[in-house]
Design an enzyme around this catalytic site. Structure first.
Site, PDB file in Angstrom:
ATOM      1  N   TYR A  26     -18.067  33.444 148.977  1.00  0.00           N
ATOM      2  CA  TYR A  26     -18.955  32.843 147.986  1.00  0.00           C
ATOM      3  C   TYR A  26     -20.378  32.788 148.542  1.00  0.00           C
ATOM      4  O   TYR A  26     -21.333  33.185 147.878  1.00  0.00           O
ATOM      5  CB  TYR A  26     -18.470  31.438 147.628  1.00  0.00           C
ATOM      6  CG  TYR A  26     -19.328  30.774 146.566  1.00  0.00           C
ATOM      7  CD1 TYR A  26     -19.057  30.949 145.215  1.00  0.00           C
ATOM      8  CD2 TYR A  26     -20.426  30.013 146.933  1.00  0.00           C
ATOM      9  CE1 TYR A  26     -19.857  30.380 144.252  1.00  0.00           C
ATOM     10  CE2 TYR A  26     -21.241  29.443 145.965  1.00  0.00           C
ATOM     11  CZ  TYR A  26     -20.952  29.622 144.631  1.00  0.00           C
ATOM     12  OH  TYR A  26     -21.754  29.062 143.678  1.00  0.00           O
ATOM     13  N   ILE A  69     -26.636  19.212 151.668  1.00  0.00           N
ATOM     14  CA  ILE A  69     -27.397  19.417 152.902  1.00  0.00           C
ATOM     15  C   ILE A  69     -27.736  20.879 153.053  1.00  0.00           C
ATOM     16  O   ILE A  69     -26.949  21.746 152.684  1.00  0.00           O
ATOM     17  CB  ILE A  69     -26.603  19.038 154.172  1.00  0.00           C
ATOM     18  CG1 ILE A  69     -25.694  17.851 153.950  1.00  0.00           C
ATOM     19  CG2 ILE A  69     -27.539  18.757 155.310  1.00  0.00           C
ATOM     20  CD1 ILE A  69     -25.031  17.400 155.237  1.00  0.00           C
ATOM     21  N   LYS A 124     -19.037  17.851 160.363  1.00  0.00           N
ATOM     22  CA  LYS A 124     -19.097  18.171 158.938  1.00  0.00           C
ATOM     23  C   LYS A 124     -17.663  18.347 158.454  1.00  0.00           C
ATOM     24  O   LYS A 124     -17.021  19.366 158.700  1.00  0.00           O
ATOM     25  CB  LYS A 124     -19.910  19.427 158.673  1.00  0.00           C
ATOM     26  CG  LYS A 124     -20.073  19.683 157.190  1.00  0.00           C
ATOM     27  CD  LYS A 124     -21.231  20.600 156.894  1.00  0.00           C
ATOM     28  CE  LYS A 124     -21.580  20.608 155.409  1.00  0.00           C
ATOM     29  NZ  LYS A 124     -20.485  21.003 154.538  1.00  0.00           N
ATOM     30  N   ARG A 163     -18.676  13.450 143.542  1.00  0.00           N
ATOM     31  CA  ARG A 163     -20.075  13.816 143.526  1.00  0.00           C
ATOM     32  C   ARG A 163     -20.482  14.424 142.180  1.00  0.00           C
ATOM     33  O   ARG A 163     -21.580  14.183 141.700  1.00  0.00           O
ATOM     34  CB  ARG A 163     -20.297  14.821 144.648  1.00  0.00           C
ATOM     35  CG  ARG A 163     -21.665  15.402 144.698  1.00  0.00           C
ATOM     36  CD  ARG A 163     -21.870  16.017 146.076  1.00  0.00           C
ATOM     37  NE  ARG A 163     -23.109  16.748 146.115  1.00  0.00           N
ATOM     38  CZ  ARG A 163     -23.204  18.058 145.975  1.00  0.00           C
ATOM     39  NH1 ARG A 163     -22.114  18.756 145.775  1.00  0.00           N
ATOM     40  NH2 ARG A 163     -24.359  18.649 146.021  1.00  0.00           N
ATOM     41  N   LYS A 182     -28.621  14.530 161.955  1.00  0.00           N
ATOM     42  CA  LYS A 182     -29.459  13.684 161.105  1.00  0.00           C
ATOM     43  C   LYS A 182     -30.538  13.031 161.951  1.00  0.00           C
ATOM     44  O   LYS A 182     -30.265  12.636 163.089  1.00  0.00           O
ATOM     45  CB  LYS A 182     -28.605  12.596 160.433  1.00  0.00           C
ATOM     46  CG  LYS A 182     -27.600  13.155 159.437  1.00  0.00           C
ATOM     47  CD  LYS A 182     -26.641  12.110 158.893  1.00  0.00           C
ATOM     48  CE  LYS A 182     -25.637  12.785 157.950  1.00  0.00           C
ATOM     49  NZ  LYS A 182     -24.563  11.892 157.518  1.00  0.00           N
ATOM     50  N   CYS A 197      18.612  44.305 165.786  1.00  0.00           N
ATOM     51  CA  CYS A 197      19.920  44.625 166.367  1.00  0.00           C
ATOM     52  C   CYS A 197      20.885  45.234 165.358  1.00  0.00           C
ATOM     53  O   CYS A 197      21.995  45.630 165.721  1.00  0.00           O
ATOM     54  CB  CYS A 197      20.536  43.382 167.000  1.00  0.00           C
ATOM     55  SG  CYS A 197      21.068  42.162 165.798  1.00  0.00           S
TER      56      CYS A 197
HETATM   57  S1  IVH Z   1     -24.423  13.723 154.671  1.00  0.00           S
HETATM   58  C1  IVH Z   1     -28.017  13.473 152.260  1.00  0.00           C
HETATM   59  N1  IVH Z   1     -22.584  13.977 156.522  1.00  0.00           N
HETATM   60  O1  IVH Z   1     -21.251  18.133 153.104  1.00  0.00           O
HETATM   61  C2  IVH Z   1     -26.904  14.039 153.003  1.00  0.00           C
HETATM   62  N2  IVH Z   1     -22.311  15.180 154.496  1.00  0.00           N
HETATM   63  O2  IVH Z   1     -23.721  19.541 151.433  1.00  0.00           O
HETATM   64  C3  IVH Z   1     -25.635  13.799 152.315  1.00  0.00           C
HETATM   65  N3  IVH Z   1     -20.240  16.485 154.400  1.00  0.00           N
HETATM   66  O3  IVH Z   1     -20.907  17.388 149.880  1.00  0.00           O
HETATM   67  C4  IVH Z   1     -24.456  14.268 153.025  1.00  0.00           C
HETATM   68  N4  IVH Z   1     -19.492  15.921 156.372  1.00  0.00           N
HETATM   69  O4  IVH Z   1     -19.442  16.002 151.263  1.00  0.00           O
HETATM   70  C5  IVH Z   1     -22.985  14.347 155.300  1.00  0.00           C
HETATM   71  N5  IVH Z   1     -21.022  14.069 158.225  1.00  0.00           N
HETATM   72  C6  IVH Z   1     -21.426  14.434 157.003  1.00  0.00           C
HETATM   73  C7  IVH Z   1     -20.669  15.302 156.202  1.00  0.00           C
HETATM   74  C8  IVH Z   1     -21.158  15.658 154.943  1.00  0.00           C
HETATM   75  C9  IVH Z   1     -19.250  16.616 155.281  1.00  0.00           C
HETATM   76  C10 IVH Z   1     -20.293  17.166 153.091  1.00  0.00           C
HETATM   77  C11 IVH Z   1     -20.611  16.269 151.955  1.00  0.00           C
HETATM   78  C12 IVH Z   1     -21.529  17.041 151.067  1.00  0.00           C
HETATM   79  C13 IVH Z   1     -21.801  18.266 151.830  1.00  0.00           C
HETATM   80  C14 IVH Z   1     -23.289  18.397 151.981  1.00  0.00           C
END
Ligand code: IVH
Length: 692
Positions: free
Chosen positions: A40, A87, A124, A145, A302, A430
Site C-alpha cells: 500500500y 504521524i 510504534k 480514530r 517525540k 519413507c
Molecule cells: S502518537 C500526534 N505513539 O500510529 C501523534 N502513535 O500514524 C499521535 N501508534 O494511528 C500518535 N504507536 O495508532 C503514537 N507510541 C505511539 C504509537 C502510535 C502506534 C499509531 C497510532 C496512530 C499511528 C500514527
C-alpha cells in the site's frame, strides 16, 4: 507486478487512485486488507510522487488528500474534541531517520533555539488507535480514530478488555481522554487463529487485523472472547481543576502518571537529551523486536517537553514534534513456486510453500508453512499464485493469503491443491501409508522410526538448545548421519567416532571434534532437559520440568502409573496417558537404557532438579532488563530449579525483582511497592544460599 506499470502518467495516476481507494475500503471498512502495508505504501508513494511531478494530476478525491477511513454506519459516531492525528514516517530505516527528525525539529525551532533537544522514544505498536474518555475517573466512552475528526463509539467492546481500567486509581482530573493503541499479543493471536482453524472458521491475517476486527464486532459477547490488549501513549481532551491533578510538563512524565492511574504503559521507552539516544533506542529495539510478545512496525520519537511541542505545532494532520521510524515490513508479496510436504517428528505432514525468495521481517524467506491440508484449501493456495507472506517474531514464516485478483488464467485452471492425492497416500520420505483420523486436521505418516524424516526430527529435537544442547548437531549434519545410516536411534549418537564424523561432507576434523565434545558434555544434562529431549508427545519443556520436580528421578517417572502422573502439577489425562504409553513401549525403554549405558547421567541428585534443597519454593520472582552474564532463560531455569516461580509482572505478591541494565517500569513498580530488588550477584547469592 501490476499490469499498468508503464502507461501514461494520467492513466497511471487514475489507476493508482482507484486501486488505493479499493485497498483503503478493504482495510478500514471491511477490516480485511488485500495487500501488505508495504505494498500500500509503495503505491501511495508512487501516487504522491506523480502528483508532485505533475501537480495537474492532483484531484480533490485523491487518497493522498485525506487521512484514515470512514466511520462504519453500525456504530454511533463520536466527534473528537481534540482530533486524533497521524504521524509522519521517516522513510530512511537506518540512523538517518533519527538524524533527519532531529535536524528538522531544530530547524523549525529556528535560531532562538540552541543546544540539544530532550526526546522521548517509545514503540510504534501495530494495532489500532483508541481514545478512552474517563469522567471523574470512570470509563465512559471508547472511540476509534475514524477519519481523525469523527470515530466510532466502541465502548461496549472496549469495556471487555481486562487491561483497561474501568475506573482510574489515584489522582486524576475530572475529564481525561487517554489515547493509545489496542493490539493483540502474538500468542493470543496464534491461539485464537488455531481455535478458528479447529472450528473450520475464517482465520485472521495478522494480529492488527484481528484486533481491529474484534474492536468493531457488533456483538460485545463475541468481542469479549477476543484477547485484546492496550498501551497508552498520549492524551486527548483534558479538563483539570485548579487544585487537582495537573498535566505533567513532559511526555515521559505523562506516561508515568498514566501508569500510576492504572493504565498499561509499555516498559520499553526512554528519554534522551539529543539524537544519539534515539539512534541507540532504534537499534536496541530492532534486536528485541522478534522477542517482543506483540508486533511493532517501528519506534516513535517525540519531543519530550509539552511547551516545545506546542511551539512546533502541526502540518496538516501531522505534528512536527513526533515521527515514526520504521523497521523492515513483516509482510511482503511473493510467488509460490511449489507446494511440498514435510514430515515432522511425530509423523505429522505439513504442506510448505516454496517461495520466490523475499525479504520479510529482516530475513530472506524461501519457505512458508501452510499448516495443513484444510488451510491450503481454505486459502486456496496454488502453485504460481502471488501470496502475502508474513514473518513476525521468531516464528516460522506463513502464507497468510492469496492475491486472487492477480491470479493468472493458467493458475485458475488448476484444480485446488489436495494433500493425499498429490502423494498417492504415501509418505513422501519413507513411502509408508499416510492416514488422517476423523476429526483430525493433520495427515500422519505411519512409518514411525522407520521413517527417516521422523528419525531426523527426533534427533534434532533431542539435540536442540533447550533439550540436550548438543552444539553443532544441526540439520545438515543430522541429514547426513541418518542418510548414511550412522545414526538410527538416539543412543547411536554416542557411538560416533571422529573418523566417521570427519569423513562426512563439510566436516573437518576440528568440527568433528567439537561435535564429539558437545556430545560428551551433554552426557550430564539436567533431568528436565533429558525428559523433554525424549520427545514424548504433549511433553513440552514446562511439563518436563514439572515431572522432574515431582518425581526426582527418571526411574520414578518411567514407572509411574497414570494415576500417579495425574498428581503432577498441570498434567491432565491426555498428557498422563501419553507419558504412560511412551514408557510402556519396550523400544522406548530400550533407548533410555542404551543412553544410560552410553554414559548419559542427567544429573539427578545434584544440579538443577531432584533432591537438592529448594528453598525458593513458594517464592515469586520477576526478571527485568538485561543481566550482565545470565540470559533470561538461564536465570529462569536456575530460579525454577530452586523451586521458585518466575512471573511476568510485578505485584504485591512478588518476593523479588531481579533487575538488569535498562530495566523499565517493572523496576519502578517494584520500588513503589517496596519489593526487594536484586542484581545478578544478589540473585546468585540467593541461589547459593538456597543450595547450602
Ligand atoms: S502518537 C500526534 N505513539 O500510529 C501523534 N502513535 O500514524 C499521535 N501508534 O494511528 C500518535 N504507536 O495508532 C503514537 N507510541 C505511539 C504509537 C502510535 C502506534 C499509531 C497510532 C496512530 C499511528 C500514527
Amino acid at each position: 507486478m501490476d499490469l499498468f506499470a508503464d502507461s501514461t502518467p494520467e492513466a497511471r495516476a487514475a489507476w493508482l487512485r482507484t486501486e488505493l481507494e479499493r485497498l483503503n475500503h478493504a482495510y478500514y471498512v471491511l477490516d480485511a486488507p488485500l495487500v501488505p502495508d508495504a505494498e500500500y505504501d509503495r503505491l501511495f508513494q508512487e501516487l504522491t510522487a506523480l502528483e508532485t511531478q505533475f501537480p495537474q494530476l492532483k484531484t480533490a478525491d485523491s487518497p493522498t488528500q485525506r487521512v484514515g477511513g470512514q466511520a462504519l454506519e453500525a456504530f454511533a459516531s463520536v466527534r473528537h474534541v481534540v482530533p486524533m492525528l497521524s504521524i509522519r514516517t521517516e522513510t530512511d530505516t537506518t540512523e538517518g531517520g533519527a538524524l533527519a527528525f532531529d535536524a528538522r525539529v531544530k530547524r523549525e525551532l529556528g535560531a532562538s533555539w540552541a543546544g540539544e533537544i530532550d526526546y522521548a522514544a517509545e514503540l510504534k505498536f501495530d494495532g489500532l488507535a483508541m481514545s478512552l474518555r474517563y469522567e471523574n475517573g470512570v470509563l465512559v466512552q471508547a472511540a476509534t480514530r475514524g477519519d481523525g475528526e469523527v470515530g466510532e463509539d466502541v465502548t461496549h467492546n472496549v469495556r471487555t478488555i481486562r487491561e483497561i481500567p474501568l475506573r482510574l486509581s489515584g489522582a486524576h482530573p475530572p475529564v481525561l481522554e487517554v489515547r493509545g493503541e489496542i493490539y493483540m499479543r502474538r500468542d493470543d493471536f496464534d491461539r485464537m487463529n488455531q481455535q478458528q482453524r479447529d472450528l473450520g472458521e475464517k482465520t485472521f491475517v495478522n494480529p492488527r487485523n484481528a484486533a481491529a476486527g474484534s474492536v468493531r464486532q457488533l456483538d460485545p459477547a463475541m468481542a469479549a472472547r477476543r484477547p485484546l490488549s492496550f498501551f497508552a501513549y498520549g492524551l486527548g481532551e483534558v479538563k483539570t481543576t485548579a487544585q487537582g491533578w495537573a498535566v505533567p510538563s513532559t511526555h515521559s512524565a505523562l506516561l508515568d502518571a498514566l501508569a500510576k492511574m492504572g493504565l498499561p504503559v509499555c516498559e520499553h521507552r526512554c528519554v534522551s537529551l539529543g539524537v544519539q539516544g534515539l539512534i541507540d533506542f532504534h537499534q536496541r529495539i530492532a534486536k528485541l523486536r522478534d522477542s517482543l510478545p506483540f508486533d511493532i512496525d517501528g519506534v516513535v520519537y517525540k519531543v519530550n517537553d509539552f511547551d516545545l511541542q506546542q511551539r512546533l505545532g502541526f502540518v496538516t494532520r501531522e505534528p512536527r514534534w513526533a515521527v515514526a521510524h520504521k523497521y523492515p515490513a513483516q509482510e511482503q508479496i511473493t510467488t509460490v513456486q511449489a507446494i511440498e510436504v514435510q514430515v515432522g517428528r511425530t509423523g505429522k505432514l505439513t504442506p510448505v510453500a516454496r517461495l520466490e525468495p523475499v525479504f520479510v521481517g529482516g530475513v530472506t524467506v524461501t519457505n512458508a508453512t501452510l499448516h495443513n491440508e484444510d488451510e491450503v484449501q481454505r486459502k486456496d493456495v496454488r502453485v504460481g499464485d502471488q501470496v502475502i507472506v508474513r514473518r513476525a517474531g521468531d516464528v516460522i514464516p506463513e502464507v497468510v493469503s492469496v492475491l486472487l485478483e492477480r491470479r493468472t488464467p493458467e493458475v485458475a485452471a488448476q484444480a485446488p491443491w489436495k494433500l493425499a492425492p498429490s502423494l498417492q497416500h504415501a509418505c513422501p520420505v519413507c513411502g509408508s501409508e499416510i492416514v488422517r483420523e476423523e476429526g483430525e486436521a493433520d495427515w500422519r505418516c505411519t512409518g514411525g522410526l522407520f521413517c527417516a524424516a521422523q528419525r531426523k526430527q527426533a534427533i534434532l529435537h533431542f539435540a536442540q538448545r533447550r533439550a540436550m544442547d548438543i552444539e553443532g548437531l544441526g540439520e545438515k549434519l543430522v541429514d547426513q548421519l541418518v542418510e548414511e545410516g550412522l545414526v538410527n536411534t538416539l543412543p547411536d549418537l554416542y557411538k560416533l567416532g571422529v573418523l566417521k564424523l570427519a569423513a562426512l561432507e563439510r566436516m573437518a576434523e576440528k568440527s568433528a571434534l567439537n561435535v564429539l565434545e558437545a556430545l560428551e558434555k551433554s552426557k550430564s544434562a539436567a533431568l528436565p532437559r533429558f525428559i523433554f529431549g525424549l520427545g514424548i508427545r504433549h511433553v513440552g519443556e514446562a511439563t518436563a520440568k514439572d515431572l522432574a520436580r515431582h518425581f526426582g528421578t527418571l526411574d520414578r517417572v518411567m514407572n509411574a502409573s497414570e494415576a500417579q502422573l495425574l498428581e503432577v502439577n498441570d498434567v491432565g489425562p491426555v498428557v498422563a496417558q501419553s507419558i504412560h504409553t511412551f514408557f510402556a513401549q519396550p523400544h522406548n525403554r530400550e533407548v533410555v537404557e542404551q543412553l544410560r549405558a552410553a554414559g548419559v547421567t542427567w544429573a539427578e541428585g545434584d544440579g538443577a532438579i531432584g533432591n537438592q534443597p529448594r528453598p525458593l519454593i513458594g517464592k515469586t520472582l520477576v526478571l527485568t532488563g538485561t543481566l550482565p552474564t545470565l540470559s533470561r532463560d538461564e536465570a529462569k531455569d536456575m530460579i525454577e530449579a530452586a523451586g521458585g516461580k518466575v512471573a511476568g509482572s510485578v505485584s504485591k505478591k512478588t518476593d523479588y525483582v531481579v533487575a538488569g541494565a535498562e530495566a523499565g517500569s517493572k523496576l519502578e513498580k517494584a520500588q513503589q511497592l517496596g519489593v526487594t530488588i536484586l542484581d545478578e550477584v544478589g540473585l546468585m547469592t540467593l541461589l547459593s544460599n538456597a543450595t547450602e
